[in-house]
Write an enzyme that holds these catalytic residues in place. Structure first.
Site, short mmCIF file in Angstrom:
data_model
loop_
_atom_site.label_atom_id
_atom_site.label_comp_id
_atom_site.label_asym_id
_atom_site.label_seq_id
_atom_site.Cartn_x
_atom_site.Cartn_y
_atom_site.Cartn_z
N HIS A 1 21.12 33.17 65.38
CA HIS A 1 22.03 32.12 65.83
C HIS A 1 23.50 32.54 65.83
O HIS A 1 24.20 32.35 66.81
CB HIS A 1 21.85 30.83 65.03
CG HIS A 1 22.63 29.67 65.56
ND1 HIS A 1 22.57 29.26 66.88
CD2 HIS A 1 23.50 28.81 64.94
CE1 HIS A 1 23.36 28.20 67.05
NE2 HIS A 1 23.94 27.92 65.89
N ARG B 1 37.05 34.92 88.36
CA ARG B 1 37.28 36.23 88.98
C ARG B 1 37.15 36.25 90.49
O ARG B 1 37.38 37.30 91.11
CB ARG B 1 36.30 37.25 88.39
CG ARG B 1 36.30 37.30 86.89
CD ARG B 1 37.65 37.64 86.30
NE ARG B 1 38.03 39.02 86.54
CZ ARG B 1 39.13 39.58 86.05
NH1 ARG B 1 39.97 38.86 85.33
NH2 ARG B 1 39.39 40.84 86.31
N ASP C 1 15.90 32.16 69.83
CA ASP C 1 16.74 32.23 71.03
C ASP C 1 16.27 33.35 71.95
O ASP C 1 17.01 34.28 72.28
CB ASP C 1 18.22 32.39 70.68
CG ASP C 1 18.95 31.05 70.62
OD1 ASP C 1 18.29 30.00 70.67
OD2 ASP C 1 20.20 31.05 70.50
N ASP D 1 17.96 36.52 68.70
CA ASP D 1 18.86 36.22 69.81
C ASP D 1 18.68 37.20 70.97
O ASP D 1 19.61 37.84 71.43
CB ASP D 1 20.32 36.20 69.34
CG ASP D 1 20.56 35.05 68.37
OD1 ASP D 1 20.84 33.93 68.83
OD2 ASP D 1 20.45 35.27 67.14
N ARG E 1 42.77 35.32 92.47
CA ARG E 1 43.63 35.64 91.34
C ARG E 1 45.06 35.13 91.53
O ARG E 1 45.65 34.54 90.62
CB ARG E 1 43.63 37.15 91.13
CG ARG E 1 44.54 37.65 90.01
CD ARG E 1 44.64 39.18 90.03
NE ARG E 1 45.53 39.68 89.02
CZ ARG E 1 45.16 40.18 87.85
NH1 ARG E 1 43.87 40.23 87.56
NH2 ARG E 1 46.05 40.64 86.98
N HIS F 1 17.99 36.44 74.09
CA HIS F 1 18.75 35.91 75.22
C HIS F 1 18.45 36.62 76.54
O HIS F 1 19.37 37.02 77.28
CB HIS F 1 20.25 35.92 74.93
CG HIS F 1 20.66 34.86 73.95
ND1 HIS F 1 20.50 33.51 74.20
CD2 HIS F 1 21.20 34.94 72.71
CE1 HIS F 1 20.94 32.82 73.16
NE2 HIS F 1 21.36 33.66 72.23
N ASP G 1 16.67 24.71 76.20
CA ASP G 1 17.51 24.68 77.39
C ASP G 1 16.75 24.20 78.62
O ASP G 1 17.35 23.88 79.65
CB ASP G 1 18.10 26.06 77.68
CG ASP G 1 19.17 26.46 76.67
OD1 ASP G 1 19.55 25.59 75.86
OD2 ASP G 1 19.59 27.62 76.68
N GLN H 1 24.52 35.58 65.64
CA GLN H 1 24.54 36.81 66.44
C GLN H 1 25.49 37.86 65.87
O GLN H 1 26.29 38.46 66.59
CB GLN H 1 24.86 36.49 67.91
CG GLN H 1 23.79 35.62 68.55
CD GLN H 1 24.07 35.30 70.01
OE1 GLN H 1 23.94 34.16 70.43
NE2 GLN H 1 24.43 36.29 70.79
N ARG I 1 45.67 31.70 88.81
CA ARG I 1 46.49 31.98 87.64
C ARG I 1 47.87 31.29 87.70
O ARG I 1 48.66 31.44 86.76
CB ARG I 1 46.68 33.49 87.46
CG ARG I 1 45.38 34.21 87.20
CD ARG I 1 45.58 35.66 86.81
NE ARG I 1 44.30 36.32 86.54
CZ ARG I 1 44.15 37.38 85.77
NH1 ARG I 1 45.21 37.92 85.18
NH2 ARG I 1 42.96 37.92 85.56
N HIS J 1 16.78 30.17 62.51
CA HIS J 1 17.80 30.22 63.55
C HIS J 1 18.88 29.21 63.16
O HIS J 1 18.98 28.13 63.73
CB HIS J 1 17.21 29.88 64.93
CG HIS J 1 18.15 30.21 66.04
ND1 HIS J 1 18.27 31.47 66.57
CD2 HIS J 1 19.06 29.46 66.72
CE1 HIS J 1 19.18 31.48 67.52
NE2 HIS J 1 19.69 30.27 67.62
N ASN K 1 17.80 27.18 69.14
CA ASN K 1 18.31 26.03 69.90
C ASN K 1 18.17 26.23 71.40
O ASN K 1 17.97 25.26 72.15
CB ASN K 1 19.77 25.73 69.54
CG ASN K 1 20.71 26.90 69.77
OD1 ASN K 1 20.62 27.91 69.07
ND2 ASN K 1 21.61 26.78 70.73
N HIS K 2 18.23 27.48 71.86
CA HIS K 2 18.13 27.73 73.30
C HIS K 2 16.69 27.69 73.81
O HIS K 2 16.48 27.77 75.03
CB HIS K 2 18.81 29.05 73.67
CG HIS K 2 20.29 28.93 73.69
ND1 HIS K 2 20.97 28.31 74.71
CD2 HIS K 2 21.23 29.30 72.78
CE1 HIS K 2 22.27 28.34 74.44
NE2 HIS K 2 22.44 28.92 73.28
#
Length: 570
Positions: free
Chosen positions: A261, A419, A94, A51, A384, A53, A130, A263, A388, A226, A126-127
């Site tokens: 996978h 954010r 991944d 992973d 914000r 990533h 993508d 992680q 919210r 994975h 799986n990634h």
């Protein structure tokens, strides 16, 4: 030196008989240790990560990064070879998706880094799907090592990748089988995987093991997977993982699984049914199920897993195991209350040549962050003080983007995970990272309508003006803020049924119980929130903000505000 297929005769595990005398009978003494076996004992080391990533570069604290990983692996190889052993380096897959500097360059720097480090094989994650298959094919051509996946088939019935590869390690033939989670069919992009079939790994690994055994192709059979590790096989909504597969095989068929996978660092309590409270630098006992060792090295190259093996008496023995931290730090507090970060282990100086090479890709990726990926005709509201307290176009857009990514019926997004706003005009990837900086992942859950109503009764009644306030898309309902219940009329444009099944997305933070949300056992799709939003904007190109404005789908009752649950304390 990396362990590659080499020519030469297989050194057998036949032991020299040591004759002893017990009265008039001669006995064969079977060595009880590698030391007793002498030259008949073969030693080798398996190193593993998973992973990645996109984390080819170190983070702001200097943690992990492929240059430091190379320096560590090189040092281990030199040590092992000086002691008469050899090294096999595996990845649990991944490699793709997670850091924009990598994503924008189709993980090219990551595969270049893996080549330089000297990986021997990797499981297909799986990634890896993508992107269009043309990108995946480019990556497998770029790699100096095989992509392995025994359970991924093309429409014509042939495998898309090699099922296994045999390596010779210090005179022992080791077959490595690759396997990929079945969940890829659910969470992958249908546009890219429609021509592929993801079959049951338990059935496919049994077929491959039989082929290897019938052909007498290897002394030892292991797997790089994975599929995920779930303690005691409790996989929840995820497809069965490594534990279930190990239990489904005949004992001894598979000696080792190095996975990915889920992680997580696979470090177990006694009994192998629960995870230990592992922290960087702690001892780690891997799982063992049905005679199969199962290991996983968390994620991102934070650790390199090291398993030292001895092979004698025709059996594989684990001599030692550890998860070696790659420049990980921890926060300490001095007597005055001042906080600082310190390394949990000795500093690993990054490999200079590889760091210089990857610096080019890091700088290039940073430059791409300011490229325009889309436009919006009006402000997407994420301030914000607003997001919210009410449903907003940006909050709903993010929830919709996440649900769309995995073809879910509806989406839930906590407002605390939004954010910033995006001003009218051009949208860049840097804008996306400002809106969603935390790197949460998208989870996918399946519930009956009745269970969905119970879940949303809690989530939709979260207090206004808190980060828990939920942005929700794809549901028409009335929320009773006093009773904390909902009356749902539609989900995903269809009449609601208490007995039908529905799928929905929620950020990993909330799925784990964050913000007081009910804890779930969802499919961990691994899609990073910012990447999902980036892809959504890029696919749409031109955003019409009004398309995401609240449409009166959610009505709040028994509240001091029509915008959400705001009940005066009694």
């Amino acid at each position: 030196m990396s362990a590659k297929l080499v020519k030469g005769l297989l050194a057998t595990a036949v032991l020299a008989a040591l004759a002893g005398c017990n009265g008039s009978d001669n006995e064969v003494k079977v060595p009880a240790s590698c030391a007793e076996a002498g030259d008949a004992c073969k030693v080798f080391t398996v190193l593993h990560t998973n992973d990645n990533h996109g984390r080819f570069w170190e983070n702001k604290d200097g943690e992990y990064g492929m240059a430091a990983r190379k320096a560590l692996v090189d040092a281990i190889r030199a040590e092992v070879e000086s002691n008469g052993g050899e090294v096999l380096l595996l990845s649990g897959g991944d490699i793709n998706t997670g850091v924009p500097e990598s994503d924008l360059q189709d993980a090219v720097p990551d595969f270049i880094g893996m080549n330089k480090i000297g990986y021997d094989a990797m499981a297909v994650g799986n990634h890896e799907f993508d992107n269009p298959l043309s990108i995946l094919d480019m990556q497998r051509t770029l790699a100096d090592f095989p992509f392995l996946a025994a359970n991924i088939y093309k429409a014509d019935g042939s495998r898309y990748f090699d099922a296994y590869k045999v390596f010779e390690l210090n005179g022992v033939k080791v077959a490595v089988i690759g396997l990929t989670t079945e969940d890829t069919a659910k969470i992958g992009n249908p546009e890219f995987i429609s021509e592929l079939e993801f079959r049951d790994p338990k059935e496919e690994v049994a077929k491959v093991i039989k082929e290897i055994k019938d052909g007498k192709l290897a002394d030892i059979i292991i797997a790089t997977t994975h599929m995920g590790h779930y303690a005691d096989g409790q996989n929840g909504s995820n497809a069965p993982g490594d534990v279930a597969m190990a239990r489904a095989l005949n004992q001894g068929d598979l000696q080792l699984i190095v996975g990915g996978h889920s992680q997580n660092p696979v470090c177990m309590e006694a009994g192998n049914t629960a995870y230990a409270e592992f922290q960087a630098g702690d001892d780690c006992t891997p799982d063992q199920q049905n005679g199969t060792w199962i290991m996983q090295a968390h994620e991102w190259g934070k650790y390199v897993g090291r398993a030292d093996f001895e092979y004698y008496n025709g059996e594989l023995h684990l001599a030692s195991y550890k998860l070696i931290p790659v420049n990980l730090v921890k926060t300490v507090v001095d007597e005055s209350g001042n906080k600082s970060k310190v390394l949990v282990a000795d500093k690993i100086e990054p490999d200079t040549e590889l760091k210089e090479l990857l610096q080019y890709y890091q700088d290039r990726g940073q430059g791409k962050l300011d490229e325009v990926i889309g436009t919006t005709d009006a402000k997407l509201e994420g301030d914000r003080a607003v997001v919210r307290g009410q449903q907003t176009n940006l909050g709903r857009l993010i929830a919709m983007a996440q649900a769309t990514q995995v073809n879910a019926d509806f989406g839930v997004m906590n407002s605390g995970g939004v954010r910033a706003s995006i001003a009218a005009g051009d949208i860049s990837y840097r804008d996306v990272l400002t809106v969603q900086p935390f790197g949460n992942t998208v989870t996918l859950s399946t519930m009956t309508g009745a269970e969905v109503a119970d879940y949303l009764g809690v989530v939709a009644s979260m207090q206004r003006n808190s980060g828990a306030y939920a942005q929700i898309t794809g549901v028409k309902m009335t929320v009773d803020c006093t009773a904390k219940s909902v009356a749902i009329s539609e989900i995903n444009g269809k009449d609601f049924s208490a007995t039908d099944s529905y799928t929905f997305t929620v950020p990993s933070f909330n799925a784990a119980g964050g913000d007081g949300y009910p804890a779930l056992a969802p499919i961990q799709t691994g899609y990073v929130d910012a990447d999902v939003l980036y892809n959504f904007f890029k696919a749409k190109e031109a955003i019409v903000a009004a398309d995401y404005e609240p449409m009166g789908d959610i009505v709040y009752t028994n509240s001091n505000s029509p915008l959400g649950c705001e009940v005066t304390a009694q």
